[in-house]
Design a protein around this motif. Structure first.
Motif, PDB file in Angstrom:
ATOM      1  N   PHE A   1       0.860  -1.183   0.000  1.00  0.00           N
ATOM      2  CA  PHE A   1       0.000   0.000   0.000  1.00  0.00           C
ATOM      3  C   PHE A   1       0.898   1.236   0.000  1.00  0.00           C
ATOM      4  CE2 PHE A   1      -3.251  -2.452   2.753  1.00  0.00           C
ATOM      5  CZ  PHE A   1      -3.792  -3.035   1.627  1.00  0.00           C
TER       6      PHE A   1
ATOM      7  N   LYS B   1       0.309   6.533   2.991  1.00  0.00           N
ATOM      8  CA  LYS B   1      -0.857   7.203   3.565  1.00  0.00           C
ATOM      9  C   LYS B   1      -1.959   6.204   3.910  1.00  0.00           C
ATOM     10  CE  LYS B   1      -2.993   9.949   0.738  1.00  0.00           C
ATOM     11  NZ  LYS B   1      -3.312  11.152  -0.066  1.00  0.00           N
ATOM     12  N   ILE B   2      -2.219   5.274   3.001  1.00  0.00           N
ATOM     13  CA  ILE B   2      -3.262   4.272   3.253  1.00  0.00           C
ATOM     14  C   ILE B   2      -2.811   3.291   4.316  1.00  0.00           C
ATOM     15  CG2 ILE B   2      -4.448   2.303   2.204  1.00  0.00           C
ATOM     16  CD1 ILE B   2      -4.882   3.922  -0.260  1.00  0.00           C
ATOM     17  N   ARG B   3      -1.516   2.914   4.298  1.00  0.00           N
ATOM     18  CA  ARG B   3      -1.017   1.957   5.290  1.00  0.00           C
ATOM     19  C   ARG B   3      -1.157   2.510   6.701  1.00  0.00           C
ATOM     20  NH1 ARG B   3       3.658   1.382   3.265  1.00  0.00           N
ATOM     21  NH2 ARG B   3       5.009   2.500   4.710  1.00  0.00           N
TER      22      ARG B   3
ATOM     23  N   SER C   1      -3.125   4.939   7.744  1.00  0.00           N
ATOM     24  CA  SER C   1      -4.544   5.105   8.063  1.00  0.00           C
ATOM     25  C   SER C   1      -5.155   3.770   8.478  1.00  0.00           C
ATOM     26  CB  SER C   1      -5.297   5.667   6.854  1.00  0.00           C
ATOM     27  OG  SER C   1      -4.806   6.939   6.498  1.00  0.00           O
ATOM     28  N   PHE C   2      -4.765   2.723   7.768  1.00  0.00           N
ATOM     29  CA  PHE C   2      -5.287   1.391   8.065  1.00  0.00           C
ATOM     30  C   PHE C   2      -4.858   0.945   9.465  1.00  0.00           C
ATOM     31  CE2 PHE C   2      -5.843  -3.201   7.340  1.00  0.00           C
ATOM     32  CZ  PHE C   2      -7.060  -3.185   6.688  1.00  0.00           C
TER      33      PHE C   2
ATOM     34  N   PHE D   1     -11.862   2.679   1.549  1.00  0.00           N
ATOM     35  CA  PHE D   1     -10.502   2.739   1.010  1.00  0.00           C
ATOM     36  C   PHE D   1     -10.396   2.138  -0.391  1.00  0.00           C
ATOM     37  CE2 PHE D   1      -8.284   3.011   5.341  1.00  0.00           C
ATOM     38  CZ  PHE D   1      -7.946   4.330   5.138  1.00  0.00           C
TER      39      PHE D   1
ATOM     40  N   ASN E   1     -12.947   4.561  -3.160  1.00  0.00           N
ATOM     41  CA  ASN E   1     -11.860   5.518  -3.045  1.00  0.00           C
ATOM     42  C   ASN E   1     -11.284   5.830  -4.422  1.00  0.00           C
ATOM     43  OD1 ASN E   1      -9.861   7.126  -2.021  1.00  0.00           O
ATOM     44  ND2 ASN E   1      -8.553   5.444  -1.389  1.00  0.00           N
TER      45      ASN E   1
ATOM     46  N   TYR F   1      -8.291   6.619  -5.119  1.00  0.00           N
ATOM     47  CA  TYR F   1      -6.861   6.318  -5.209  1.00  0.00           C
ATOM     48  C   TYR F   1      -6.636   4.816  -5.373  1.00  0.00           C
ATOM     49  CZ  TYR F   1      -5.665  11.053  -3.759  1.00  0.00           C
ATOM     50  OH  TYR F   1      -5.527  12.414  -3.707  1.00  0.00           O
TER      51      TYR F   1
ATOM     52  N   ALA G   1      -4.609   1.749  -4.406  1.00  0.00           N
ATOM     53  CA  ALA G   1      -3.879   1.515  -3.165  1.00  0.00           C
ATOM     54  C   ALA G   1      -2.412   1.177  -3.391  1.00  0.00           C
ATOM     55  CB  ALA G   1      -4.551   0.383  -2.383  1.00  0.00           C
TER      56      ALA G   1
ATOM     57  N   GLY H   1      -0.966   4.888  -5.264  1.00  0.00           N
ATOM     58  CA  GLY H   1      -1.358   6.210  -4.797  1.00  0.00           C
ATOM     59  C   GLY H   1      -1.835   7.112  -5.909  1.00  0.00           C
TER      60      GLY H   1
END
Length: 637
Positions: free
Chosen positions: A174, A177-179, A181-182, A219, A223, A225, A227, A230
């Motif tokens: 990922f 940013k997603i990692r 957030s997760f 996500f 989403n 984006y 994953a 990005g």
């Protein structure tokens, strides 16, 4: 609503959880949702959470109402609630594993450990609830809540630890940013359970299970984006194009061909990183696998030409190490805004048109000439689609031209090849190189074959009625057409409709396509030959020249492509090679026709190479079929 349980509980959290899950379902099924392969896992997990919340509310209602006679039902609700939560968590683990594409030994360990722990926990949850149901405290409904099997807690801790390990070891797939957030969402969910346990509560257990799948629904399924990179996805691209009306922007597109994700990554990363580094306020979108487009404001990037050239140079250097085919296209909003290309569908159609007319591993900056050519292309597309839709075998826009063919045995012009042209209101005469590829792309070729065959048959019938003898006229057909179950019936039906002998018609099949489904093609050709239709192999020497396949098919005449006619005149070795080919076909009882004969040298050379028929500009350029009679009369005189 209060109660006197040992562990404090209120209905609000479970009712809120059910409302949230129902809202997710409504939004998922009534709005645009990216239904990737793992989408079913999210839906199933939320479904089990919904069941858990509903049964927990029912269970506590029985306790609050103190329905002693419903103690067995209360045990059932309590069991279903815990089993549902275990299923929900295990499904979520499978979702994350598949999302991160964890395979091999690690994937097997995750799969089987999740199944084993889930099965163990569910069995012991059921056993512990059954044992309590038949114990002396079974009718004490307020005591049931204390039956919180250790196995359930073990499963929860195991799944939570396993999930965090997966995220920390595999989560680099990922973007950061997603990692992060997760991870934050998982900490929130686990922390919620921990806090309520400290305060002796059970209110938020189901809600804590609902938070992660709701997060992934946002996500990875709603989403904008991607994953793994990005980059903004196609839905964001579609929305973004609607916001740039009246703005001066450039659009730079990269398309990588026939490569795996692993091979695409280096060239994609150069494209993305370079754009982020050098172009201000730029947005990069992943349009399709292997297709990326960057949009940036021109007035904020005055050195765009310099940076574009540097980017292209970087690609060229990379291809020396990793040979990957790609194309780069640049266009501006000023170039396209007046003719409405700033929608996602029109942009992609225009980009595809440009790419189809580019050499591999090249770049192109679109110009006004490209827009004009594309307008013509789209007009032709609309016209041929309309012609095919009407299916009028006498459509005036389809014209038949003929190129006469010389019989070398008697020196007479007795046969000809029918060639298609289009005469369109806006552009006049349109030649095959501008529309045949369109017919093939939109699978319209057979409709046009029927029209050209019908018009050819009408011309033959007309000449026969005047006492003029034409041995036959050949019509080109695509190999793909022969695979249709209706092909023979359509061809024979049109010939019969015009009351001419099938022997007056020949079909030319191009050899430039691979002869797959050979048994089917052979059967169709044999049926047509049994009805008297002559079969030509067209353009021999350009494509899949496989003698075994060709000789196995019932061709009567083999047409040598103009390229072989030219090659045979190059030198003695080339002449020998081409003649050797013709000898093979002659010995297999095929007649030989050479195309592209332009002068006496070509004619003499082709006759030495077994030519039974000759065709080319030496004798005649293509002429309207209505003038074929005049040509034959002039030659017979």
């Amino acid at each position: 609503m209060g109660n006197a349980l040992t562990l404090d509980y209120t209905y609000a959290a479970d009712i809120a959880t059910m409302a949230i899950v129902i809202t997710c379902f409504i939004l998922a099924f009534s709005s645009y949702t990216i239904k990737r392969r793992n989408y079913a896992y999210v839906v199933a997990g939320l479904g089990f959470i919904m069941i858990s919340a509903a049964t927990n509310v029912s269970f506590h209602y029985l306790i609050d109402m103190n329905y002693v006679g419903s103690y067995m039902q209360a045990h059932v609700w309590h069991t279903i609630r815990q089993v549902s939560l275990i299923f929900a968590y295990s499904i979520f683990l499978f979702y994350v594993k598949n999302l991160l594409k964890i395979s091999g030994s690690n994937g097997k360990i995750i799969t089987w450990s999740t199944i084993a722990v889930g099965a163990f926990a569910n069995v012991f949850v059921i056993i512990s609830n059954v044992m309590h149901a038949y114990s002396e405290n079974a009718m004490n409904l307020r005591d049931i809540e204390s039956v919180r099997s250790a196995a359930f807690n073990i499963a929860y801790v195991f799944y939570s630890v396993q999930l965090m390990l997966i995220i920390f070891t595999e989560g680099r797939k990922f973007i950061r940013k997603i990692r992060y957030s997760f991870v934050g969402i998982m900490v929130l969910a686990i922390g919620l359970v921990a806090i309520q346990n400290v305060f002796g509560m059970t209110t938020f257990t189901t809600l804590s299970f609902a938070i992660p799948p709701i997060a992934v629904l946002f996500f990875f399924h709603n989403n904008a984006y991607a994953a793994d990179t990005g980059l903004l996805d196609f839905s964001a691209f579609d929305a973004f194009l609607r916001t740039i009306e009246g703005k001066s922007v450039s659009m730079l597109s990269l398309k990588v061909y026939d490569a795996s994700d692993e091979k695409i990554a280096p060239i994609r990363d150069i494209f993305v990183d370079y754009n982020r580094k050098h172009f201000r306020n730029s947005y990069t979108f992943k349009i399709n696998p292997g297709e990326y487009t960057m949009i940036y404001k021109r007035n904020e990037n005055l050195q765009e030409e310099k940076y574009l050239q540097e980017l292209i140079d970087k690609f060229r250097e990379l291809k020396k190490i990793r040979p990957i085919d790609s194309k780069i296209v640049k266009m501006t909003s000023e170039l396209t805004k007046d003719i409405g290309y700033l929608t996602s569908a029109s942009f992609l159609n225009f980009k595809e048109y440009i790419e189809d007319n580019m050499e591999m591993n090249t770049d192109k900056i679109c110009s006004e000439e490209d827009i004009i050519a594309y307008e013509k292309y789209m007009y032709i597309v609309s016209q041929v689609q309309e012609i095919a839709r009407k299916s009028d075998l006498s459509d005036e826009r389809v014209k038949v031209f003929c190129q006469p063919v010389l019989n070398t045995k008697n020196g007479k012009f007795e046969t000809a090849e029918a060639l298609m042209r289009l005469e369109l209101p806006k552009y006049g005469m349109v030649f095959p190189d501008q529309f045949i590829s369109i017919l093939e792309k939109f699978d319209l070729i057979h409709e046009f074959t029927k029209i050209i065959l019908n018009k050819t048959c009408k011309a033959i019938a007309k000449y026969e009625s005047k006492g003029m003898n034409i041995e036959r006229i050949s019509v080109n057909v695509a190999l793909k057409e022969l695979r249709s179950p209706r092909f023979c019936a359509d061809i024979i039906g049109i010939i019969k409709m015009n009351n001419i002998s099938p022997s007056k018609v020949a079909l030319e099949i191009t050899e430039s396509q691979n002869l797959t489904a050979q048994d089917r093609i052979k059967a169709v050709m044999e049926e047509l030959r049994e009805n008297g239709i002559v079969m030509y192999l067209d353009d021999f020497g350009t494509g899949y020249s496989n003698f075994e396949r060709i000789i196995g098919l019932p061709f009567d005449i083999v047409k040598f492509d103009r390229s072989l006619t030219i090659l045979s005149g190059k030198d003695e070795k080339s002449f020998f090679m081409v003649k050797s080919f013709s000898d093979i076909f002659k010995n297999a009882n095929h007649s030989i026709l050479f195309e592209g004969v332009e002068d006496e040298n070509d004619e003499e050379r082709c006759i030495r190479m077994n030519a039974g028929y000759l065709q080319g500009f030496k004798y005649s350029r293509p002429i309207p079929v209505e003038k074929l009679g005049e040509f034959l009369d002039s030659k017979s005189a």
